[in-house]
Design an enzyme around this catalytic site. Structure first.
Site, PDB file in Angstrom:
ATOM      1  CG  ASP A 173      -1.931   1.088   1.288  1.00 29.29           C
ATOM      2  OD1 ASP A 173      -2.834   1.153   0.438  1.00 29.29           O
ATOM      3  OD2 ASP A 173      -1.781   1.930   2.186  1.00 29.29           O
ATOM      4  CE1 TYR A 285      -2.675   7.756   1.220  1.00 28.80           C
ATOM      5  CE2 TYR A 285      -2.316   7.822   3.587  1.00 28.80           C
ATOM      6  CZ  TYR A 285      -2.482   7.108   2.431  1.00 28.80           C
ATOM      7  OH  TYR A 285      -2.441   5.736   2.456  1.00 28.80           O
ATOM      8  CG  HIS A 340      -5.727  -2.821   0.017  1.00 31.01           C
ATOM      9  ND1 HIS A 340      -5.093  -2.254  -1.063  1.00 31.01           N
ATOM     10  CD2 HIS A 340      -5.238  -2.183   1.126  1.00 31.01           C
ATOM     11  CE1 HIS A 340      -4.262  -1.307  -0.639  1.00 31.01           C
ATOM     12  NE2 HIS A 340      -4.331  -1.248   0.672  1.00 31.01           N
TER      13      HIS A 340
END
Length: 367
Positions: A173, A285, A340
């Site tokens: 990720d 982020y 995921h």
């Protein structure tokens, strides 16, 4: 009149660049607004249904025993020179063996690699980091401290501080994003690259702008640009969003996966329920749109990309496109029933695929 295809004069080029930048940032902030509105509606819905439960938030004071399981390795700390930050990591396997460095994703921490710590310690010094801002690693207060350049430099400095000049680098990720960038910027430090459920960064930035479906799946990238509100939303209903990410039918580990135990979930809740524990991870982020796209793209070491096809956040088409950026042996394996959270979902299969890749590359070198 200029010929078709001729280079634009400098003023025209500057106007085009400025126009593209304006459109790009208009898209970013518009989508931020949309995501904020959706989150606000969810908050109102939760308050309307369960007003007493919505703002309940328990801080876990004592870690669950699984975080101190000696079979996973030893808890260690290291302070790196350039930034002065103290990093926490768990290490398994003898010192002096080849280094395998593990970089987790969001919202995870070193514990997401528990199955790999046990598996690879027989032949490697396996180190699972808490990335900058996560868990027991220092968390600088300003979002500028989480730019990609800082995160890449962290890995380089940690490698050197551990006494190594190269490693097998594995990332999942967001940790996969960092692993790709380290491999691009410091190829001499990465003998083999293994990435789980994250495409080459250039593939991601190009694909998301051309495929609205991926733009929607990546909505949290835009939502996280907002100050304080994303952290607040995670705390609602005693971190219901965090639990759902790993356990819900839509985003959690698949039906045939190795589901998280109650103690595993409690480990995540313990780490992220600490005051301020979400700000560092989300700050990763908050600078992303000023750091991409990349100027350099090529990956020159042998690379393994593992992908859970039931990934709720990343479309599988990006995995195959990644091939064009790897100028060495590239192996892609897509697991049809996996989510995921691949290395936690299908640990036995993932570990076997990694062993095969590592031994295959060793044999290739000998030949």
């Amino acid at each position: 009149m200029a010929r078709p295809g001729a280079a634009c004069p400098p003023p025209a080029r500057r106007v085009m660049v400025a126009a593209r930048a304006l459109l790009f940032w208009a898209l970013v902030y518009s989508y931020c607004g949309v995501c904020a509105c959706i989150a606000g509606l969810r908050l109102l819905w939760s308050i309307g249904r369960r007003p007493g439960e919505t703002f309940r938030w328990v801080v876990r004071e004592n870690p669950p025993s699984c975080l101190n399981d000696p079979s996973l390795g030893t808890h260690c700390y290291i302070r790196i020179k350039d930034s002065g930050l103290r990093f926490h990591y768990v290490a398994a396997g003898e010192r002096g063996k080849p280094l395998m460095l593990l970089l987790h994703g969001f919202p995870e921490f070193w514990y997401s690699w528990r199955h790999q710590l046990r598996e690879f310690k027989s032949e490697y010094r396996v180190v699972a980091l808490d990335l900058r801002g996560y868990g027991e690693t220092d968390a600088p207060p300003h979002k500028e401290n989480y730019k990609l350049d800082c995160l890449i430099a962290d890995i380089k400095d940690i490698l050197e501080s551990l006494g190594y000049n190269k490693c097998v680098l594995i990332g999942h990720d967001w940790g996969g994003m960092i692993a790709w960038l380290v491999a691009i910027c410091y190829p001499e430090m990465v003998t083999k690259l293994i990435v789980v459920n994250f495409p080459h960064p250039s593939v991601f930035t190009e694909y998301i702008l051309r495929h609205p479906s991926q733009l929607i799946k990546s909505g949290y990238y835009f939502f996280f640009q907002l100050p304080w509100f994303p952290e607040f939303m995670f705390t609602l209903n005693d971190f219901k969003v965090l639990k759902s990410l790993f356990t819900s039918q839509a985003t959690g580990i698949g039906r045939k996966g190795c589901r998280l135990t109650a103690e595993d979930i409690e480990a995540y809740l313990y780490v992220f329920s600490q005051p301020g524990a979400l700000t560092g991870p989300i700050n990763h982020y908050r600078t992303i749109f000023s750091c991409l796209p990349l100027q350099h793209h090529e990956v020159i070491m042998p690379t393994l990309l593992l992908w859970g096809e039931r990934d709720a956040f990343m479309e599988v088409e990006m995995a195959e496109i990644t091939r064009i950026y790897v100028k060495n042996h590239f192996r892609l394996t897509i697991l049809s029933e996996a989510s995921h959270w691949l290395q936690q979902d299908q640990p036995d299969i993932v570990n076997k695929l990694i062993w095969t890749f590592l031994k295959e590359e060793t044999k290739r070198k000998r030949e």
